[in-house]
Write a protein that holds these residues in place. Structure first.
Motif, PDB file in Angstrom:
ATOM      1  N   TYR A  30       0.824  -1.210   0.000  1.00  0.00           N
ATOM      2  CA  TYR A  30       0.000   0.000   0.000  1.00  0.00           C
ATOM      3  C   TYR A  30       0.859   1.262   0.000  1.00  0.00           C
ATOM      4  O   TYR A  30       0.536   2.242  -0.666  1.00  0.00           O
ATOM      5  N   SER A  31       1.969   1.235   0.720  1.00  0.00           N
ATOM      6  CA  SER A  31       2.853   2.397   0.674  1.00  0.00           C
ATOM      7  C   SER A  31       3.561   2.469  -0.675  1.00  0.00           C
ATOM      8  O   SER A  31       3.867   3.562  -1.154  1.00  0.00           O
ATOM      9  N   ASP A  32       3.791   1.318  -1.310  1.00  0.00           N
ATOM     10  CA  ASP A  32       4.318   1.325  -2.683  1.00  0.00           C
ATOM     11  C   ASP A  32       3.336   2.025  -3.620  1.00  0.00           C
ATOM     12  O   ASP A  32       3.742   2.847  -4.451  1.00  0.00           O
ATOM     13  N   ASP A  33       2.058   1.680  -3.485  1.00  0.00           N
ATOM     14  CA  ASP A  33       1.030   2.318  -4.321  1.00  0.00           C
ATOM     15  C   ASP A  33       0.976   3.816  -4.059  1.00  0.00           C
ATOM     16  O   ASP A  33       0.854   4.616  -4.985  1.00  0.00           O
ATOM     17  N   LEU A  34       1.068   4.197  -2.794  1.00  0.00           N
ATOM     18  CA  LEU A  34       1.047   5.609  -2.440  1.00  0.00           C
ATOM     19  C   LEU A  34       2.260   6.319  -3.034  1.00  0.00           C
ATOM     20  O   LEU A  34       2.126   7.391  -3.646  1.00  0.00           O
ATOM     21  N   ALA A  35       3.429   5.745  -2.869  1.00  0.00           N
ATOM     22  CA  ALA A  35       4.653   6.361  -3.402  1.00  0.00           C
ATOM     23  C   ALA A  35       4.549   6.535  -4.911  1.00  0.00           C
ATOM     24  O   ALA A  35       4.904   7.592  -5.457  1.00  0.00           O
ATOM     25  N   ARG A  36       4.060   5.510  -5.593  1.00  0.00           N
ATOM     26  CA  ARG A  36       3.903   5.579  -7.048  1.00  0.00           C
ATOM     27  C   ARG A  36       2.967   6.726  -7.419  1.00  0.00           C
ATOM     28  O   ARG A  36       3.244   7.511  -8.320  1.00  0.00           O
ATOM     29  N   CYS A  37       1.859   6.834  -6.700  1.00  0.00           N
ATOM     30  CA  CYS A  37       0.907   7.901  -6.963  1.00  0.00           C
ATOM     31  C   CYS A  37       1.532   9.271  -6.710  1.00  0.00           C
ATOM     32  O   CYS A  37       1.367  10.192  -7.512  1.00  0.00           O
ATOM     33  N   LEU A  38       2.256   9.407  -5.610  1.00  0.00           N
ATOM     34  CA  LEU A  38       2.889  10.688  -5.288  1.00  0.00           C
ATOM     35  C   LEU A  38       3.857  11.118  -6.381  1.00  0.00           C
ATOM     36  O   LEU A  38       3.857  12.270  -6.814  1.00  0.00           O
ATOM     37  N   VAL A  39       4.668  10.185  -6.831  1.00  0.00           N
ATOM     38  CA  VAL A  39       5.659  10.496  -7.869  1.00  0.00           C
ATOM     39  C   VAL A  39       4.963  10.829  -9.193  1.00  0.00           C
ATOM     40  O   VAL A  39       5.298  11.812  -9.849  1.00  0.00           O
ATOM     41  N   ASP A  46       6.718  20.706  -9.376  1.00  0.00           N
ATOM     42  CA  ASP A  46       6.394  20.295  -8.004  1.00  0.00           C
ATOM     43  C   ASP A  46       7.626  19.709  -7.314  1.00  0.00           C
ATOM     44  O   ASP A  46       7.926  20.032  -6.158  1.00  0.00           O
ATOM     45  N   LYS A  47       8.319  18.842  -8.023  1.00  0.00           N
ATOM     46  CA  LYS A  47       9.507  18.203  -7.445  1.00  0.00           C
ATOM     47  C   LYS A  47      10.594  19.241  -7.188  1.00  0.00           C
ATOM     48  O   LYS A  47      11.281  19.193  -6.158  1.00  0.00           O
ATOM     49  N   ASN A  48      10.748  20.182  -8.101  1.00  0.00           N
ATOM     50  CA  ASN A  48      11.730  21.245  -7.890  1.00  0.00           C
ATOM     51  C   ASN A  48      11.362  22.093  -6.674  1.00  0.00           C
ATOM     52  O   ASN A  48      12.231  22.483  -5.891  1.00  0.00           O
ATOM     53  N   ALA A  49      10.080  22.372  -6.513  1.00  0.00           N
ATOM     54  CA  ALA A  49       9.623  23.149  -5.351  1.00  0.00           C
ATOM     55  C   ALA A  49       9.893  22.382  -4.062  1.00  0.00           C
ATOM     56  O   ALA A  49      10.278  22.972  -3.040  1.00  0.00           O
ATOM     57  N   LEU A  50       9.721  21.072  -4.095  1.00  0.00           N
ATOM     58  CA  LEU A  50       9.992  20.237  -2.928  1.00  0.00           C
ATOM     59  C   LEU A  50      11.476  20.281  -2.566  1.00  0.00           C
ATOM     60  O   LEU A  50      11.842  20.448  -1.393  1.00  0.00           O
ATOM     61  N   VAL A  51      12.340  20.159  -3.555  1.00  0.00           N
ATOM     62  CA  VAL A  51      13.783  20.221  -3.315  1.00  0.00           C
ATOM     63  C   VAL A  51      14.165  21.613  -2.808  1.00  0.00           C
ATOM     64  O   VAL A  51      14.998  21.746  -1.899  1.00  0.00           O
ATOM     65  N   GLY A 113       6.067   6.857   1.671  1.00  0.00           N
ATOM     66  CA  GLY A 113       5.676   7.402   0.376  1.00  0.00           C
ATOM     67  C   GLY A 113       6.332   8.733   0.084  1.00  0.00           C
ATOM     68  O   GLY A 113       6.862   8.957  -1.012  1.00  0.00           O
ATOM     69  N   PHE A 114       6.327   9.621   1.060  1.00  0.00           N
ATOM     70  CA  PHE A 114       6.929  10.940   0.845  1.00  0.00           C
ATOM     71  C   PHE A 114       8.446  10.875   0.808  1.00  0.00           C
ATOM     72  O   PHE A 114       9.090  11.670   0.128  1.00  0.00           O
ATOM     73  N   GLN A 115       9.018   9.924   1.509  1.00  0.00           N
ATOM     74  CA  GLN A 115      10.468   9.751   1.442  1.00  0.00           C
ATOM     75  C   GLN A 115      10.873   9.361   0.021  1.00  0.00           C
ATOM     76  O   GLN A 115      11.845   9.887  -0.518  1.00  0.00           O
ATOM     77  N   ILE A 116      10.122   8.478  -0.590  1.00  0.00           N
ATOM     78  CA  ILE A 116      10.424   8.075  -1.967  1.00  0.00           C
ATOM     79  C   ILE A 116      10.238   9.258  -2.908  1.00  0.00           C
ATOM     80  O   ILE A 116      11.065   9.492  -3.791  1.00  0.00           O
ATOM     81  N   LEU A 117       9.178  10.042  -2.715  1.00  0.00           N
ATOM     82  CA  LEU A 117       8.992  11.242  -3.532  1.00  0.00           C
ATOM     83  C   LEU A 117      10.192  12.171  -3.380  1.00  0.00           C
ATOM     84  O   LEU A 117      10.701  12.704  -4.372  1.00  0.00           O
ATOM     85  N   VAL A 120      13.137  10.802  -5.357  1.00  0.00           N
ATOM     86  CA  VAL A 120      12.966  11.012  -6.798  1.00  0.00           C
ATOM     87  C   VAL A 120      13.247  12.474  -7.151  1.00  0.00           C
ATOM     88  O   VAL A 120      13.937  12.772  -8.129  1.00  0.00           O
ATOM     89  N   ALA A 121      12.733  13.388  -6.336  1.00  0.00           N
ATOM     90  CA  ALA A 121      12.957  14.808  -6.583  1.00  0.00           C
ATOM     91  C   ALA A 121      14.445  15.146  -6.508  1.00  0.00           C
ATOM     92  O   ALA A 121      14.973  15.878  -7.353  1.00  0.00           O
ATOM     93  N   ALA A 122      15.134  14.599  -5.515  1.00  0.00           N
ATOM     94  CA  ALA A 122      16.568  14.857  -5.378  1.00  0.00           C
ATOM     95  C   ALA A 122      17.346  14.256  -6.543  1.00  0.00           C
ATOM     96  O   ALA A 122      18.292  14.872  -7.053  1.00  0.00           O
ATOM     97  N   ARG A 123      16.943  13.075  -6.980  1.00  0.00           N
ATOM     98  CA  ARG A 123      17.603  12.438  -8.128  1.00  0.00           C
ATOM     99  C   ARG A 123      17.481  13.315  -9.360  1.00  0.00           C
ATOM    100  O   ARG A 123      18.438  13.489 -10.120  1.00  0.00           O
ATOM    101  N   GLU A 124      16.301  13.891  -9.572  1.00  0.00           N
ATOM    102  CA  GLU A 124      16.095  14.784 -10.713  1.00  0.00           C
ATOM    103  C   GLU A 124      16.954  16.038 -10.572  1.00  0.00           C
ATOM    104  O   GLU A 124      17.504  16.531 -11.549  1.00  0.00           O
TER     105      GLU A 124
END
Length: 155
Positions: A30-39, A46-51, A113-117, A120-124
């Motif tokens: 379920y957290s995998d599904d959440l992480a996928r949805c968040l990303v 959005d990802k740049n704003a998060l970083v 979920g948010f940790q994975i997001l 991903v944002a940091a990787r970008e």
């Protein structure tokens, strides 16, 4: 009502996980599904704003404060923008996945979920050519043969 207090505490853990971006995410289905949805539900902006928010927050640390100039107004704008993004994701785009994750895996699923997001944002961020060039600069100062020798089996 009691369950939502648990979720509120998880919100603090989410923020900490994003700010630290540490540890391996222990995800269930379920957290995998959440992480996928968040990303998938966040744009590059959005990802740049998060970083940007993570950087603005980290700039408060005394170790980097002297080299990072972030005004209080900039930090406040960034924090508000990130709060709006989290709200949009949890109450809109990924509401179903968030509900399921909390129901079956507990509030730590939100953190995962948010940790994975955040990862991903940091990787970008680090994929940007300017940032990648800055990382390559490190190679000038590393004694690679010395490290290779230290890491060789039997040494």
């Amino acid at each position: 009502m009691r369950r939502w207090k648990h979720v509120e505490k998880a919100g603090q853990a989410i923020l900490l996980a994003l700010a630290l971006n540490v540890g391996a995410a222990q995800a269930g289905p379920y957290s995998d599904d959440l992480a996928r949805c968040l990303v998938e539900s966040t744009t590059v902006a959005d990802k740049n704003a998060l970083v940007k928010w993570m950087f603005a927050t980290a700039a408060l640390h005394p170790a980097v404060k002297s080299i990072a100039s972030v005004t209080d107004a900039e930090r406040t704008r960034s924090t508000r923008s990130t709060a709006e993004l989290f709200e949009k994701l949890l109450t809109g785009s990924c509401r179903k996945q968030a509900q399921q994750a909390v129901k079956y895996e507990g509030a730590t699923a939100l953190q995962t979920g948010f940790q994975i997001l955040g990862q991903v944002a940091a990787r970008e961020l680090f994929a940007d050519p300017n940032v990648a060039h800055g990382l390559v600069e490190l190679e000038k100062y590393i004694d690679s043969p010395k490290i290779a020798q230290a890491l060789a089996p039997g040494q």
